[in-house]
Design a protein around this motif. Sequence first.
Motif, mmCIF file in Angstrom:
data_model
loop_
_atom_site.group_PDB
_atom_site.id
_atom_site.type_symbol
_atom_site.label_atom_id
_atom_site.label_comp_id
_atom_site.label_asym_id
_atom_site.label_seq_id
_atom_site.Cartn_x
_atom_site.Cartn_y
_atom_site.Cartn_z
ATOM 1 N N PHE A 76 0.828 -1.195 0.000
ATOM 2 C CA PHE A 76 0.000 0.000 0.000
ATOM 3 C C PHE A 76 0.869 1.254 0.000
ATOM 4 N N MET A 77 0.303 2.384 -0.418
ATOM 5 C CA MET A 77 1.045 3.646 -0.355
ATOM 6 C C MET A 77 1.501 3.882 1.085
ATOM 7 N N GLY A 78 2.667 4.477 1.228
ATOM 8 C CA GLY A 78 3.148 4.836 2.556
ATOM 9 C C GLY A 78 3.815 3.730 3.342
ATOM 10 N N ARG B 187 0.762 -0.653 9.523
ATOM 11 C CA ARG B 187 -0.581 -0.433 10.079
ATOM 12 C C ARG B 187 -1.247 0.750 9.375
ATOM 13 N N PRO B 188 -2.580 0.798 9.302
ATOM 14 C CA PRO B 188 -3.278 1.914 8.655
ATOM 15 C C PRO B 188 -2.882 3.277 9.236
ATOM 16 N N ALA C 131 1.731 8.852 4.508
ATOM 17 C CA ALA C 131 1.168 9.234 3.206
ATOM 18 C C ALA C 131 0.668 10.672 3.165
ATOM 19 N N THR C 132 0.480 11.290 4.326
ATOM 20 C CA THR C 132 -0.043 12.660 4.323
ATOM 21 C C THR C 132 1.025 13.686 4.701
ATOM 22 N N ARG C 133 2.280 13.288 4.666
ATOM 23 C CA ARG C 133 3.370 14.233 4.957
ATOM 24 C C ARG C 133 3.428 15.343 3.927
ATOM 25 N N LEU D 73 -5.745 9.309 -3.987
ATOM 26 C CA LEU D 73 -6.744 8.396 -3.418
ATOM 27 C C LEU D 73 -7.120 8.749 -1.979
ATOM 28 N N LEU D 74 -6.350 9.632 -1.345
ATOM 29 C CA LEU D 74 -6.642 10.012 0.041
ATOM 30 C C LEU D 74 -7.281 11.394 0.149
ATOM 31 N N GLN D 75 -7.660 11.973 -0.983
ATOM 32 C CA GLN D 75 -8.309 13.281 -0.974
ATOM 33 C C GLN D 75 -9.797 13.103 -0.680
#
Length: 184
Positions: A18-20, A112-113, A120-122, A129-131
């Motif tokens: 997964f991303m991140g 972990r999520p 991923a939000t740095r 996909l996280l917007q």
Amino acid sequence: MARLEVPRPATFVSLTGFMGVGKSRIGRELSRALLLHFVDLDRYIERHTGISIPDIFRHLGEEAFRRMEKEAVKALLAKDFLVLSLGGGTFLDPENRHALLSRGPVVALWARPETILERATRKPGERPLLQVENPLERIRSLLEVRTPIYREAHIHVSTDGRRVEEVVEEIVAKLWAYAKAGRP
């Protein structure tokens, strides 16, 4: 001139997850440890299209991005002496997955999520996909769907709370075990 053979467990390794989870950072260090070239698939696509991944998603859509991604995977599968860091969705495509699994060891990285969200939000705006209103819930729902597919990878390693060097050492050890087991 004689060619110098460097002992290494593989000459083509793909990193999925997964991303991140750390695919790019760990991939870069893994390539150094194995004396292989490193390619981040998303950066490869950006260089070849001249468009950033967020802009591809925003202006051309995810379907166009997935087509570009599939073409890039095909081109890179022909290379050797490579560590390839895949995008989070690359391995989900059955054609990509089959080709990558057939080409060489695929390493799935896990986190972990909550760790994924933090990483991923740095850089805001980098993860299309996280917007959404609740990105943690989005990560959990996407992971629920993707986990069985990521589980098809040959090797699995957690990156949660670990130094990059530690993760790379574990991957290298698992790649040697994979090679000694006689897998392609």
